[in-house]
Design a protein around this motif. Structure first.
Motif, PDB file in Angstrom:
ATOM      1  N   MET A  54     102.481  31.952  17.203  1.00  0.00           N
ATOM      2  CA  MET A  54     102.594  33.273  17.808  1.00  0.00           C
ATOM      3  C   MET A  54     102.200  34.354  16.820  1.00  0.00           C
ATOM      4  O   MET A  54     102.686  34.392  15.691  1.00  0.00           O
ATOM      5  N   ALA A  55     101.285  35.232  17.231  1.00  0.00           N
ATOM      6  CA  ALA A  55     100.892  36.353  16.370  1.00  0.00           C
ATOM      7  C   ALA A  55     101.931  37.457  16.475  1.00  0.00           C
ATOM      8  O   ALA A  55     102.334  37.846  17.567  1.00  0.00           O
ATOM      9  N   LYS A  56     102.387  37.978  15.330  1.00  0.00           N
ATOM     10  CA  LYS A  56     103.310  39.109  15.372  1.00  0.00           C
ATOM     11  C   LYS A  56     102.566  40.430  15.200  1.00  0.00           C
ATOM     12  O   LYS A  56     103.083  41.484  15.556  1.00  0.00           O
ATOM     13  N   THR A  57     101.341  40.369  14.657  1.00  0.00           N
ATOM     14  CA  THR A  57     100.503  41.560  14.547  1.00  0.00           C
ATOM     15  C   THR A  57      99.045  41.172  14.755  1.00  0.00           C
ATOM     16  O   THR A  57      98.573  40.183  14.185  1.00  0.00           O
ATOM     17  N   ILE A  58      98.352  41.940  15.592  1.00  0.00           N
ATOM     18  CA  ILE A  58      96.921  41.764  15.824  1.00  0.00           C
ATOM     19  C   ILE A  58      96.248  43.100  15.530  1.00  0.00           C
ATOM     20  O   ILE A  58      96.656  44.138  16.047  1.00  0.00           O
ATOM     21  N   TYR A  59      95.213  43.071  14.699  1.00  0.00           N
ATOM     22  CA  TYR A  59      94.515  44.297  14.306  1.00  0.00           C
ATOM     23  C   TYR A  59      93.136  44.403  14.960  1.00  0.00           C
ATOM     24  O   TYR A  59      92.562  43.429  15.428  1.00  0.00           O
ATOM     25  N   ARG A  60      92.624  45.636  14.980  1.00  0.00           N
ATOM     26  CA  ARG A  60      91.227  45.956  15.299  1.00  0.00           C
ATOM     27  C   ARG A  60      90.786  45.442  16.682  1.00  0.00           C
ATOM     28  O   ARG A  60      89.734  44.826  16.821  1.00  0.00           O
ATOM     29  N   HIS A  98      91.413  55.225  13.131  1.00  0.00           N
ATOM     30  CA  HIS A  98      91.683  54.702  11.788  1.00  0.00           C
ATOM     31  C   HIS A  98      92.022  53.216  11.854  1.00  0.00           C
ATOM     32  O   HIS A  98      91.567  52.422  11.037  1.00  0.00           O
ATOM     33  N   HIS A  99      92.865  52.839  12.809  1.00  0.00           N
ATOM     34  CA  HIS A  99      93.076  51.422  13.108  1.00  0.00           C
ATOM     35  C   HIS A  99      93.861  51.261  14.399  1.00  0.00           C
ATOM     36  O   HIS A  99      94.459  52.215  14.909  1.00  0.00           O
ATOM     37  N   THR A 100      93.806  50.059  14.930  1.00  0.00           N
ATOM     38  CA  THR A 100      94.676  49.673  16.034  1.00  0.00           C
ATOM     39  C   THR A 100      95.514  48.486  15.579  1.00  0.00           C
ATOM     40  O   THR A 100      95.062  47.646  14.792  1.00  0.00           O
ATOM     41  N   LYS A 101      96.739  48.443  16.094  1.00  0.00           N
ATOM     42  CA  LYS A 101      97.676  47.390  15.712  1.00  0.00           C
ATOM     43  C   LYS A 101      98.504  47.014  16.931  1.00  0.00           C
ATOM     44  O   LYS A 101      99.094  47.882  17.582  1.00  0.00           O
ATOM     45  N   TYR A 225      99.460  50.176  19.055  1.00  0.00           N
ATOM     46  CA  TYR A 225      99.367  51.432  18.322  1.00  0.00           C
ATOM     47  C   TYR A 225      97.895  51.766  18.069  1.00  0.00           C
ATOM     48  O   TYR A 225      97.160  50.954  17.502  1.00  0.00           O
ATOM     49  N   VAL A 226      97.488  52.954  18.504  1.00  0.00           N
ATOM     50  CA  VAL A 226      96.119  53.436  18.309  1.00  0.00           C
ATOM     51  C   VAL A 226      96.197  54.711  17.474  1.00  0.00           C
ATOM     52  O   VAL A 226      96.806  55.693  17.900  1.00  0.00           O
ATOM     53  N   VAL A 227      95.600  54.697  16.290  1.00  0.00           N
ATOM     54  CA  VAL A 227      95.702  55.816  15.350  1.00  0.00           C
ATOM     55  C   VAL A 227      94.426  56.651  15.405  1.00  0.00           C
ATOM     56  O   VAL A 227      93.344  56.176  15.019  1.00  0.00           O
ATOM     57  N   TYR A 228      94.548  57.891  15.875  1.00  0.00           N
ATOM     58  CA  TYR A 228      93.421  58.821  15.955  1.00  0.00           C
ATOM     59  C   TYR A 228      93.458  59.757  14.751  1.00  0.00           C
ATOM     60  O   TYR A 228      94.494  60.364  14.457  1.00  0.00           O
ATOM     61  N   ASN A 229      92.311  59.883  14.089  1.00  0.00           N
ATOM     62  CA  ASN A 229      92.217  60.719  12.895  1.00  0.00           C
ATOM     63  C   ASN A 229      90.970  61.594  12.993  1.00  0.00           C
ATOM     64  O   ASN A 229      89.920  61.139  13.451  1.00  0.00           O
ATOM     65  N   PRO A 230      91.034  62.864  12.594  1.00  0.00           N
ATOM     66  CA  PRO A 230      89.825  63.693  12.569  1.00  0.00           C
ATOM     67  C   PRO A 230      88.768  63.096  11.637  1.00  0.00           C
ATOM     68  O   PRO A 230      89.096  62.611  10.550  1.00  0.00           O
ATOM     69  N   VAL A 231      87.520  63.158  12.066  1.00  0.00           N
ATOM     70  CA  VAL A 231      86.421  62.649  11.237  1.00  0.00           C
ATOM     71  C   VAL A 231      86.418  63.336   9.874  1.00  0.00           C
ATOM     72  O   VAL A 231      86.167  62.694   8.843  1.00  0.00           O
ATOM     73  N   PRO A 243      91.303  45.944   3.814  1.00  0.00           N
ATOM     74  CA  PRO A 243      90.192  45.502   4.666  1.00  0.00           C
ATOM     75  C   PRO A 243      89.899  46.470   5.804  1.00  0.00           C
ATOM     76  O   PRO A 243      90.755  47.270   6.216  1.00  0.00           O
ATOM     77  N   ASP A 244      88.689  46.373   6.328  1.00  0.00           N
ATOM     78  CA  ASP A 244      88.233  47.233   7.420  1.00  0.00           C
ATOM     79  C   ASP A 244      89.124  47.135   8.646  1.00  0.00           C
ATOM     80  O   ASP A 244      89.253  48.100   9.396  1.00  0.00           O
ATOM     81  N   TYR A 245      89.760  45.991   8.881  1.00  0.00           N
ATOM     82  CA  TYR A 245      90.560  45.859  10.095  1.00  0.00           C
ATOM     83  C   TYR A 245      91.862  46.663  10.043  1.00  0.00           C
ATOM     84  O   TYR A 245      92.530  46.827  11.076  1.00  0.00           O
ATOM     85  N   VAL A 246      92.239  47.185   8.878  1.00  0.00           N
ATOM     86  CA  VAL A 246      93.393  48.098   8.810  1.00  0.00           C
ATOM     87  C   VAL A 246      93.003  49.487   8.321  1.00  0.00           C
ATOM     88  O   VAL A 246      93.807  50.422   8.403  1.00  0.00           O
ATOM     89  N   ARG A 247      91.778  49.624   7.823  1.00  0.00           N
ATOM     90  CA  ARG A 247      91.295  50.898   7.281  1.00  0.00           C
ATOM     91  C   ARG A 247      89.835  51.035   7.706  1.00  0.00           C
ATOM     92  O   ARG A 247      88.929  50.668   6.985  1.00  0.00           O
TER      93      ARG A 247
END
Length: 271
Positions: A54-60, A98-101, A225-231, A243-247
């Protein structure tokens, strides 16, 4: 979906805003089905429970490529009912993710997330300012029994607090020092449980103090969780970046898509 002046004021005052029924039961079911599909993939974009498949966290899950790419989450993160409130809350039309989790609080075993500010980690990613807003999508009904999120209303106005690294629970991350936390709690409103029906979305400031408890119930609970950040606030270069999947390094401004997130989507399109 544009926010009212009163909604933006409430967010600025409290540090969070709850939007009920943003996604339908059909859309929520489709998102849950996607998580079931992605869990079967062997990739470092997933963190699994110890001794479990079971996955407890899935990114990107928001991108159009990569092992955890999902057409449903790609569309959901760009649909007007998600993107426009984020633009209104940040007073900026040029946003990227910025990332999804996707977090699972497993029945009985789902552990505690200690009190923290998200920017405590993102600052170390090279993010210049504490500007992002995070959209929490409820796929299961969070309750106090199953370890729902808690916010300290108005605590985002404390600014960015210097965190300390903590590995006392199942999660290793930066948390707010206990002494500072107690001092803030002594002069703040009581923490509030963030509960709602599946399909509810909660936007919250990256500096609001939040935590969640143990899942003592017999039911698993998923939250996205979807993190929106200004460009303009994209992460600068840092030594040994995560890594790119969290940053994310894809900082192209998001283009609003269709409200029909279950329609035919070509993952080969650049958006």
């Amino acid at each position: 979906m544009r926010l009212t002046h009163q909604q933006v004021e409430a967010y600025n005052r409290d540090g969070f805003l709850i939007l009920k029924d943003l996604f339908s039961t059909t859309e929520v079911a489709a998102m849950r089905a996607e998580l079931g599909r992605i869990q079967k993939i062997d990739t470092d974009h997933l963190v699994r429970e110890n001794g479990s498949h079971m996955a407890k966290t899935i990114y990107r899950v928001h991108e159009a490529d990569g092992p955890t790419a999902s057409p449903v989450f790609h569309a959901a993160s760009r649909c007007p009912r998600m993107l426009e409130p984020a633009q209104d809350l940040l007073s900026d039309q040029q946003l990227y993710i910025h990332h999804t989790k996707c977090n699972l609080k497993a029945a009985i075993d789902g552990s505690v997330w200690a009190w923290h500010q998200d920017y405590g980690t993102w600052k170390r990613d090279g993010m210049p300012e504490a500007l992002p807003t995070t959209a929490l999508i409820m796929l299961d009904e969070p309750t106090e029994m199953n370890g729902c999120l808690y916010f300290i209303p108005g605590s985002h106005k404390e600014g960015s607090l210097e965190p300390e690294f903590n590995d006392a629970t199942g999660y290793k991350f930066y948390v707010t020092p206990k002494e500072k936390l107690l001092e803030i709690m002594s002069r703040s409103p009581e923490p509030v449980p963030i509960v709602g029906k599946p399909g509810t979305v909660v936007f919250f400031d990256c500096n609001i103090l939040h935590a969640s408890g143990h899942n003592l119930s017999q039911h698993n609970r998923w939250a996205i969780y979807v993190v929106y950040n200004p460009v303009k606030n994209r992460c600068r270069d840092v030594p040994n970046p995560r890594p790119d999947y969290v940053r994310s390094v894809n900082t192209k401004p998001l283009i609003a898509g269709s409200e029909n997130i279950l329609g035919s989507i070509s993952l080969g399109q650049e958006t």
